[in-house]
Design a protein around this motif. Structure first.
Motif, PDB file in Angstrom:
ATOM      1  N   THR A 170       0.808  -1.223   0.000  1.00 56.66           N
ATOM      2  CA  THR A 170       0.000   0.000   0.000  1.00 56.66           C
ATOM      3  C   THR A 170       0.838   1.268   0.000  1.00 56.66           C
ATOM      4  OG1 THR A 170      -0.137   0.111   2.424  1.00 56.66           O
ATOM      5  CG2 THR A 170      -1.809  -1.213   1.272  1.00 56.66           C
ATOM      6  N   GLY A 171       2.136   1.136   0.260  1.00 56.57           N
ATOM      7  CA  GLY A 171       2.979   2.316   0.363  1.00 56.57           C
ATOM      8  C   GLY A 171       2.720   3.112   1.622  1.00 56.57           C
TER       9      GLY A 171
ATOM     10  N   ALA B 178      10.816  -6.584   4.287  1.00 53.88           N
ATOM     11  CA  ALA B 178      10.424  -5.644   3.241  1.00 53.88           C
ATOM     12  C   ALA B 178      11.291  -5.829   2.001  1.00 53.88           C
ATOM     13  CB  ALA B 178      10.522  -4.207   3.755  1.00 53.88           C
ATOM     14  N   ALA B 179      12.584  -6.004   2.209  1.00 57.37           N
ATOM     15  CA  ALA B 179      13.476  -6.245   1.079  1.00 57.37           C
ATOM     16  C   ALA B 179      13.114  -7.544   0.374  1.00 57.37           C
ATOM     17  CB  ALA B 179      14.924  -6.266   1.559  1.00 57.37           C
ATOM     18  N   ALA B 180      12.790  -8.572   1.148  1.00 57.68           N
ATOM     19  CA  ALA B 180      12.422  -9.864   0.558  1.00 57.68           C
ATOM     20  C   ALA B 180      11.131  -9.759  -0.241  1.00 57.68           C
ATOM     21  CB  ALA B 180      12.289 -10.922   1.652  1.00 57.68           C
TER      22      ALA B 180
ATOM     23  N   ALA C 211      10.816  -4.579  -1.876  1.00 60.41           N
ATOM     24  CA  ALA C 211      11.020  -3.144  -1.685  1.00 60.41           C
ATOM     25  C   ALA C 211      12.476  -2.776  -1.982  1.00 60.41           C
ATOM     26  CB  ALA C 211      10.657  -2.742  -0.252  1.00 60.41           C
ATOM     27  N   THR C 212      12.666  -1.645  -2.610  1.00 64.18           N
ATOM     28  CA  THR C 212      14.006  -1.139  -2.862  1.00 64.18           C
ATOM     29  C   THR C 212      14.599  -0.619  -1.550  1.00 64.18           C
ATOM     30  OG1 THR C 212      13.281   1.126  -3.297  1.00 64.18           O
ATOM     31  CG2 THR C 212      13.289  -0.418  -5.168  1.00 64.18           C
TER      32      THR C 212
ATOM     33  N   ALA D  27      11.794   4.292   3.712  1.00 66.07           N
ATOM     34  CA  ALA D  27      10.592   5.126   3.801  1.00 66.07           C
ATOM     35  C   ALA D  27       9.433   4.422   4.483  1.00 66.07           C
ATOM     36  CB  ALA D  27      10.165   5.566   2.396  1.00 66.07           C
ATOM     37  N   LEU D  28       9.315   3.117   4.285  1.00 73.70           N
ATOM     38  CA  LEU D  28       8.127   2.394   4.751  1.00 73.70           C
ATOM     39  C   LEU D  28       8.303   1.729   6.104  1.00 73.70           C
ATOM     40  CD1 LEU D  28       7.122   0.708   1.372  1.00 73.70           C
ATOM     41  CD2 LEU D  28       6.025   2.677   2.471  1.00 73.70           C
ATOM     42  N   ILE D  29       9.502   1.303   6.423  1.00 71.67           N
ATOM     43  CA  ILE D  29       9.744   0.597   7.691  1.00 71.67           C
ATOM     44  C   ILE D  29      10.387   1.579   8.656  1.00 71.67           C
ATOM     45  CG2 ILE D  29      10.769  -1.427   8.766  1.00 71.67           C
ATOM     46  CD1 ILE D  29       8.630  -2.005   6.581  1.00 71.67           C
TER      47      ILE D  29
END
Length: 298
Positions: free
Chosen positions: A182-183, A235-237, A240-241, A247-249
């Motif tokens: 969802t960003g 998140a990387a898995a 996510a870049t 930005a998200l975590i």
């Protein structure tokens, strides 16, 4: 006549819950499963529990039902004591009377007041500041001193994804996936260290768990890093870049800053018995493979 393990009758309490429904789904060909939910019997009434389960015919009883909500345990200690302590002990007594094996779920929360010494092995003295943790400890202690044939599994925070008929409990993998999809930024605790374990591992090894020698076993993936650090790896898995991860975590630096929490579990005992909950990294890779996410390095 001895019943082969593959077709022994297995009663599962809390049958609508995550662990119970996942175990049932992946072991339906090994056991005759009898699901029991709160619609069948009220666990806050130990006498009703004794009557209900005494009337059942079974070889194994997997007791997953509990009131695990910390606030409810704090606000209603008498009711939750009946559910989390008195009824499990009644179930253990029923199993003893039937010659059945009792499989009990306990929790990492039995160590949530420890300030050092993690990861904790099974022989470490529990110390909990919550009613829930102390209630679980009370049953653990009773079982260890009893003559009931039992296996107690102490679980870490279990993670997983939804399946048909299986609704996972809130867990870090779902929280991270929601943030990535969802960003929407989400915060994860920096001062909180816990083992994070893919619940599928327990479902896949359940038949072997049933055959373990009597006693208590930790079931937790070996995990390094805080919940925040693990969330970043997840998140990387999920694809996510590095910029998106930042930005998200978001780091929650305030929770437990005065007294950092670390109640990771040492699973050496169950590994020595041939059941390996794995590592956090391996568990994440399994989630990615099972649910078709593109494989990404941490």
């Amino acid at each position: 006549k001895e019943t082969p393990l593959s077709r022994k009758k297995l009663v599962i309490t809390g049958a609508n819950g995550y662990i119970a429904s996942l175990v049932a789904l992946y072991n339906a060909d090994r056991f005759d499963i009898v699901p029991v939910t709160r619609a069948d019997v009220d666990l806050s009434d130990p006498d009703a529990v004794r009557a209900y389960f005494s009337a059942l015919d079974f070889d194994l009883l997997f007791h997953t039902a509990a009131v695990a909500t910390t606030a409810l345990c704090e606000n209603e200690p008498e009711m939750t004591h009946r559910v989390n302590v008195e009824s499990p002990i009644v179930l253990a007594e029923v199993c003893r009377d039937k010659g059945a094996r009792f499989l009990f779920i306990t929790t990492e929360q039995t160590f949530n007041a420890k300030t050092s010494g993690a990861p904790f092995a099974e022989d470490v003295e529990p110390e909990s500041h919550s009613h829930y943790g102390r209630q679980k400890t009370e049953v653990d202690t009773w079982l260890a001193a009893s003559d009931v044939d039992h296996v107690t599994l102490r679980l870490s925070w279990m993670m997983g994804m939804p399946l048909h008929g299986v609704r996972p409990s809130p867990n870090v993998a779902l929280q991270v996936l929601e943030a990535v999809r969802t960003g929407t930024p989400a915060s994860f605790k920096v001062h909180d260290h816990r083992c994070l374990t893919y619940a599928q591992n327990l479902a896949d090894s359940f038949a072997r768990v049933c055959e373990l020698p009597r006693g208590t076993y930790n079931f937790a993936a070996e995990t390094d890093g805080s919940v925040y650090e693990c969330a970043r790896r997840l998140a990387a898995a999920f694809g996510a870049t590095p910029e998106e991860v930042d930005a998200l975590i978001r780091p929650d630096l305030e929770s437990y800053a005065d007294q950092p929490r670390d109640y990771r579990l040492d699973s050496s005992k169950i590994r020595a018995a041939g059941i390996d909950p794995g590592t956090f990294e391996g568990n994440v890779a399994a989630v990615m493979a099972d649910f078709g996410f593109p494989e990404k390095p941490f």
